[in-house]
Scaffold this motif. Structure first.
Motif, PDB file in Angstrom:
ATOM      1  N   ASP A 217       0.933  -1.362  -0.365  1.00 46.21           N
ATOM      2  CA  ASP A 217       0.132   0.173  -0.256  1.00 46.21           C
ATOM      3  C   ASP A 217       1.032   1.396   0.081  1.00 46.21           C
ATOM      4  O   ASP A 217       0.202   1.889   0.078  1.00 46.21           O
TER       5      ASP A 217
ATOM      6  N   ALA B  35      -3.941   1.842   0.918  1.00 48.94           N
ATOM      7  CA  ALA B  35      -5.345   2.224   1.996  1.00 48.94           C
ATOM      8  C   ALA B  35      -3.664   2.884   3.219  1.00 48.94           C
ATOM      9  O   ALA B  35      -2.943   2.045   3.392  1.00 48.94           O
TER      10      ALA B  35
ATOM     11  N   SER C 223     -10.982  -3.876   8.511  1.00 49.41           N
ATOM     12  CA  SER C 223     -11.822  -2.732   7.381  1.00 49.41           C
ATOM     13  C   SER C 223     -13.119  -2.564   7.276  1.00 49.41           C
ATOM     14  O   SER C 223     -13.658  -4.027   6.085  1.00 49.41           O
TER      15      SER C 223
ATOM     16  N   LYS D 280      -0.249   7.627  -6.324  1.00 50.72           N
ATOM     17  CA  LYS D 280      -1.110   8.431  -6.306  1.00 50.72           C
ATOM     18  C   LYS D 280      -0.698  10.068  -5.083  1.00 50.72           C
ATOM     19  O   LYS D 280      -1.375  10.677  -5.637  1.00 50.72           O
TER      20      LYS D 280
ATOM     21  N   GLU E  32      -6.750  10.614   6.969  1.00 48.75           N
ATOM     22  CA  GLU E  32      -5.603   9.534   7.400  1.00 48.75           C
ATOM     23  C   GLU E  32      -5.223   9.098   8.830  1.00 48.75           C
ATOM     24  O   GLU E  32      -5.561   8.268   8.851  1.00 48.75           O
TER      25      GLU E  32
ATOM     26  N   HIS F  77     -13.574  -1.410   4.282  1.00 45.21           N
ATOM     27  CA  HIS F  77     -13.644  -1.172   2.768  1.00 45.21           C
ATOM     28  C   HIS F  77     -12.047  -1.718   2.659  1.00 45.21           C
ATOM     29  O   HIS F  77     -10.712  -1.520   2.216  1.00 45.21           O
TER      30      HIS F  77
ATOM     31  N   LYS G  42      -3.981  -0.644  -2.713  1.00 46.17           N
ATOM     32  CA  LYS G  42      -4.481   0.082  -3.632  1.00 46.17           C
ATOM     33  C   LYS G  42      -4.644   1.259  -3.033  1.00 46.17           C
ATOM     34  O   LYS G  42      -4.845   2.795  -3.490  1.00 46.17           O
TER      35      LYS G  42
ATOM     36  N   GLN H 211       1.600   2.363  -3.128  1.00 47.53           N
ATOM     37  CA  GLN H 211       0.223   2.603  -4.073  1.00 47.53           C
ATOM     38  C   GLN H 211       0.077   4.463  -3.861  1.00 47.53           C
ATOM     39  O   GLN H 211      -0.239   5.066  -4.608  1.00 47.53           O
TER      40      GLN H 211
ATOM     41  N   LYS I 132      -6.795  -5.835   6.831  1.00 50.59           N
ATOM     42  CA  LYS I 132      -7.958  -5.961   6.011  1.00 50.59           C
ATOM     43  C   LYS I 132      -8.809  -6.939   6.149  1.00 50.59           C
ATOM     44  O   LYS I 132      -9.489  -6.122   5.467  1.00 50.59           O
TER      45      LYS I 132
ATOM     46  N   GLU J 156     -11.684  -3.799  -0.227  1.00 49.06           N
ATOM     47  CA  GLU J 156     -11.296  -3.569  -1.388  1.00 49.06           C
ATOM     48  C   GLU J 156     -10.422  -2.354  -1.586  1.00 49.06           C
ATOM     49  O   GLU J 156      -9.319  -2.282  -2.335  1.00 49.06           O
ATOM     50  N   GLU J 157      -9.782  -1.919  -0.911  1.00 47.08           N
ATOM     51  CA  GLU J 157      -8.862  -0.359  -0.913  1.00 47.08           C
ATOM     52  C   GLU J 157      -7.174  -0.859  -0.175  1.00 47.08           C
ATOM     53  O   GLU J 157      -6.426   0.117  -0.740  1.00 47.08           O
TER      54      GLU J 157
ATOM     55  N   SER K 238      -4.858  -8.829  -3.261  1.00 52.91           N
ATOM     56  CA  SER K 238      -5.935  -8.420  -3.492  1.00 52.91           C
ATOM     57  C   SER K 238      -6.649  -9.007  -4.943  1.00 52.91           C
ATOM     58  O   SER K 238      -7.890  -8.347  -5.223  1.00 52.91           O
TER      59      SER K 238
END
Lengths: 321, 149, 500
Positions: free
Chosen positions: C96, C295, C285, C103, C244, C287, C293, C99, C282, C289-290, C163
């Protein structure tokens, strides 16, 4: 004064002699590399670095310690075996690389007999016999009794060929059967003796002493033929089991084709360095014995040792790989 | 045909291939018994599991719509790998700086924007940096140019 | 009150000008080698060991400890910036962290990682002070069967790291296990898959594989994408946003707790800690799915866990004199050279040294935050360097780092080979993290499994009879079921859609 006069004499001799002799007389004129065939932080590495510091002062050239670990020391040993025989590449060899490996491997990447010129044995050491604290065992004799009356109860841990040979030799000479449990790393193997997962081990003395002194394992004896001044309280196993003896050693080797005068110069310098008490302590960590043995005498010793390990390994039932 | 060029189907094939390779090269390893497990016990078991999983993945891929594998470009991977191999072969023979120059040159060819001046500049900067960090700073046993320094 | 007195004594030792200086030197050197891929603390400490002969014992230990943590901090930096894990314990951070960097949140990821590590380091130090004894006793109760079950749990957890497809992730774990077998079999000495290459007889090192699978493959993929990365990363604020932080804090706390416990167990403490912390996040969480990507929790939690574990892995050494990893073994060596016998006696015989070192651990962590936070800006700037300059530089550092592991060019070739393999993995959509965990845990698991079987004289019931092992196996089974359920459901749905 002494050094100046010696170099002056050497200089004169060199002027009179052929250019080749000049090169030898000027030895060393560039940094010397000592290859350690084991990992950084191993006893071999610490010994080489301890020696390097003083040797640098004596030879007036930087000493570089180069760790090339892997394959039971084969990688480092082959690197030196194929290096130029000019005295600038040396091996901090051991009883593994230069004696026992012959019998442990079907195919070695170097020839311990033909590829090296023995320069100087530096250190000898012994393994210790330790047992778990909770066992009702205080002496070697009691261990033998216990093993005989409780068959299948005792296990020994080992993380090297020398530890395994120590244990199997004990099994054989004492007529007992302690089962082998192999480990990858010695500290873990010893830790499992302290916590009682296994009961017996033959770790090297420096490592064993720290645990014995802290009272976490019980020391019963040492594998040398006699007691060692480093741990006078530990009896030799031979006092109970006659004929039992195992000693390991660390020594400097040069490639086989190194000229005699350079071999001699190196042996002299190493011998002198080891006379310094601080250097000796750094090399042995205060827990092994400084045992200088130079050139031809040492070469004879290596021959004898190679035979001894071959017989011991075969007797221990270890198949060459 | 596209059914066979999905990522999933091809990765299934890859696992099967690894399983077969392991079986072939592990064939001489003794299996042993449960108590005294031989050196071959675990490798054989893993190889069979990989074969099974590989078939399963292929099967699932065959019956589902999968993502197609992108057409690989050979230039970057080939040049990067070539650069690493050349570096490995040169490092102990020629010293760090020549090996470094070749690696940077070859790897830069793998990209699209290749300008000679930039690459030379990069080589100079990296040489200086590596000498300072590895040779002087960390005192590693590497010669900068073999036989010279 | 004793405790406060002791800490005070330690503080008075640690803040002496000399000791502060050596702590700073250690932290700086450690950060440097941590940032350089492949060059690890073991080789560096070994090289510096002779220098410590001439230093006072406290100062030398403080410096060595500083190198150790510094390397941990620095390793996270490269994981986040260029997808290069320095050691097994920072593989998860790549998932992560990198990733986030892509971003444009590299600054946030780095600062969260630094702050999380500092928090974990502080807690870890406190745990050493207060719970060293009971934790040691716990670790000693772990037998080979228990370890084996723990590793099994870790491997199942590895699947959660992926993932994408669960089936492929499982296959990757097994492939990793297979690669982990390469080398000499401990029990019989037989050579497995070594192809008569002596360099392979000790197995394959973690670092070249991680560099190849993650670093090199990433470079190649980026080169293929026609340099779209050059200057493409917009760097937004260097600091984490309020949102965050809100998500990172609880994750850091959970990671710290998990890491502290697992760190005490010898072998793979920080690695298992980081992986299980990630898995836990994970699963918890809202989310999931984040994850993978970018998180925030996926950075905060494993980073805290591996640092907490790095701290508590000192415990077996301090209380038993048994080093739990190679760095600790060198520290024991350094203590012996100084005439100090590691173990509980140090606490009573040399309280100034013991407490001085403990307090310096904390000061070292504080220094690292102080050194690292201002450097984040610099690191992030590095990302704006055009990729055509950066890519060859990363390649070069990987190659030199791989060489430095054993001074052997064979390791450099390994980087190349695993680069190709990593590229194939990327193209086929197979993820590297489960592979790496299988590779790291596999050999240990086999060793413990066979040892347990030897000690039980071949009775497999030993895994069910020992309460710790039984508990861990039950946890493994539960996790497996939890994972399989949605997977099966999804696969069935997809199959139906296909037919319909």
């Amino acid at each position: 004064m002494k050094t100046t006069r010696r170099s002056a004499l050497a200089g004169m001799a060199a002027l009179a002699a052929a250019p080749r002799a000049f090169a030898e007389a000027a030895f060393p004129d560039k940094p010397i590399k000592i290859v350690v065939p084991f990992a950084p932080g191993s006893a071999t590495d610490i010994t080489a670095r301890g020696l390097g510091g003083k040797l640098q002062e004596i030879l007036k050239q930087p000493i570089i310690v180069d760790d090339k670990p892997g394959a039971s020391g084969q990688l480092g040993a082959s690197a030196v075996a194929t290096a130029a025989g000019d005295g600038y590449t040396l091996l901090m060899g051991t009883n593994s690389t230069n004696a026992a490996n012959t019998a442990l491997f079907k195919k070695l990447s170097y020839d311990p007999d033909k590829d090296f010129a023995p320069i100087m044995r530096c250190i000898t050491g012994v393994n210790a016999l330790v047992v778990n604290n909770d066992l009702p065992i205080k002496t070697v004799a009691e261990l033998i009794d216990y093993a005989k009356t409780n068959p299948g109860k005792l296990n020994y841990s080992e993380a090297s060929a020398s530890q395994r040979v120590s244990a199997e030799m004990f099994n054989q000479l004492a007529g007992v059967k302690i089962e082998r449990v192999p480990y990858k790393a010695s500290p873990q193997a010893l830790g499992d003796v302290a916590s009682g997962q296994v009961q017996v081990m033959f770790p090297d003395l420096p490592q064993a002493l720290s645990q014995i002194e802290a009272g976490r394992v019980r020391g019963l004896g040492v594998t040398g033929p006699t007691r060692t001044p480093v741990a006078p309280d530990l009896p030799a196993i031979a006092e109970t089991v006659p004929g039992y003896s195992l000693v390991y050693w660390l020594a400097v080797f040069a490639p086989a084709n190194t000229p005699q005068p350079i071999q001699k110069a190196l042996a002299d310098a190493i011998g002198e360095a080891m006379k310094d008490p601080a250097t000796a302590k750094a090399m042995t960590q205060g827990r092994m014995d400084i045992a200088p043995l130079a050139l031809t005498e040492f070469a004879a010793y290596v021959k004898k040792e190679t035979d001894w390990w071959a017989r011991a390994i075969q007797a221990a039932g270890i198949e060459p790989e | 045909m596209t059914r066979f060029l999905t990522k999933d189907f091809l990765s299934g094939l890859m696992f099967i291939a690894f399983g077969l390779v392991a079986l072939y090269f592990g064939r001489h390893l003794a299996l042993g018994t449960a108590v005294r497990m031989g050196p071959g016990w675990v490798p054989h078991m893993l190889a069979y599991i990989l074969l099974g999983l590989g078939f399963l993945i292929c099967l699932v891929a065959f019956f589902t719509v999968g993502e197609l594998v992108e057409r690989p470009k050979l230039k970057p991977i080939a040049l990067v790998t070539l650069g690493i191999v050349l570096f490995a072969l040169m490092l102990e023979r020629t010293g760090m700086v020549p090996a470094l120059a070749v690696l940077v040159l070859v790897a830069s060819l793998g990209g699209d924007e290749f300008k000679v001046i930039e690459v030379i500049g990069n080589i100079v900067v990296l040489s200086v940096l590596c000498i300072i960090v590895f040779k002087v700073g960390l005192g590693m046993n590497i010669s900068v140019i073999e036989g010279v320094w | 009150m004793d405790l406060l007195n002791n800490l005070w004594l330690g503080l008075s030792v640690a803040v002496s000008l000399q000791n502060l200086f050596y702590a700073l030197v250690g932290c700086m050197v450690g950060t440097l080698i941590g940032v350089l891929p492949g060059i690890g603390p073991v080789a560096t400490i070994a090289m510096l060991l002779p220098i410590t002969f001439h230093l006072p014992p406290t100062a030398s230990l403080i410096m060595l400890a500083g190198i150790y943590y510094g390397a941990q901090y620095g390793g996270s930096t490269t994981s986040i910036l260029v997808n290069l894990p320095g050691e097994a314990s920072s593989v998860v951070t790549c998932l992560d962290g990198y990733q986030m960097a892509r971003k444009g949140r590299a600054g946030a990821a780095l600062s969260i990682s630094a702050l999380g590590s500092f928090f974990a380091g502080t807690v870890g130090t406190l745990i050493i002070v207060v719970f060293a004894e009971p934790l040691t006793r716990m670790a000693q109760k772990f037998g080979p069967a228990d370890y084996c079950s723990l590793m099994a749990l870790g491997l199942v957890a590895a699947v959660v790291l992926a993932s994408g497809s669960v089936l492929k992730a499982i296959a990757m774990v097994f492939l990793g296990l297979l690669f982990g077998l390469i080398g000499t079999d401990v029990n019989t000495g037989a050579q497995r898959f070594t192809f008569d290459i002596p360099e392979l007889s000790d197995g394959i090192d973690f670092a070249p594989i991680a560099m190849g699978l993650f670093g090199i493959a990433e470079i190649v993929v980026n080169l293929e994408r026609r340099m779209e990365r050059s200057g493409a990363i917009k760097v937004s604020s260097l600091w984490p946003t309020r949102e965050e932080m809100r998500r990172a804090i609880p994750a850091a706390i959970r990671g710290t707790a998990l890491g502290s416990i697992l760190g005490v167990l010898p072998g793979g403490g920080p690695t298992l800690g980081a992986f299980s912390a990630y898995t836990l996040e994970k699963k918890l969480s809202k989310h999931p799915e984040e994850f993978g990507k970018g998180a925030v929790e996926g950075v905060a939690s494993p980073e805290s866990a591996n640092n907490a574990a790095a701290q508590t892995s000192f415990i077996p050494m301090l209380t038993l004199g048994i080093p739990s990893n190679a760095v600790m073994a060198l520290m024991v060596g350094a203590m012996i050279i100084q005439g100090i016998q590691p173990g509980p006696e140090v606490m009573t015989k040399k309280p100034d040294l013991f407490w001085g070192m403990i307090v310096s651990m904390w000061i070292g962590n504080l220094m690292l935050v102080v050194i690292n936070l201002p450097m984040i800006g610099m690191w992030v700037k590095l990302l704006t360097v055009p990729y055509r300059f950066l890519a060859p530089a990363i390649l070069l550092f990987c190659c030199i780092g791989a060489y430095s592991l054993q001074n052997s060019t064979f390791h450099v070739l390994q980087v190349g080979i695993f680069g190709v393999l990593g590229y194939i993995f990327v193209r086929l959509g197979c993820e590297g993290a489960p592979f790496l965990l299988g590779l790291v845990l596999g050999p240990q698991m086999e060793e413990y499994f066979r040892r347990a079987m030897l000690l039980s004289r071949g009775d497999p019931m030993v895994f069910l009879q020992r309460p710790i092992s039984l508990g861990l196996l039950i946890a493994t089974a539960v996790l497996l079921i939890l994972m399989a359920l949605p997977g099966i459901k999804k696969a069935r749905e997809e199959a139906f859609q296909e037919e319909g």
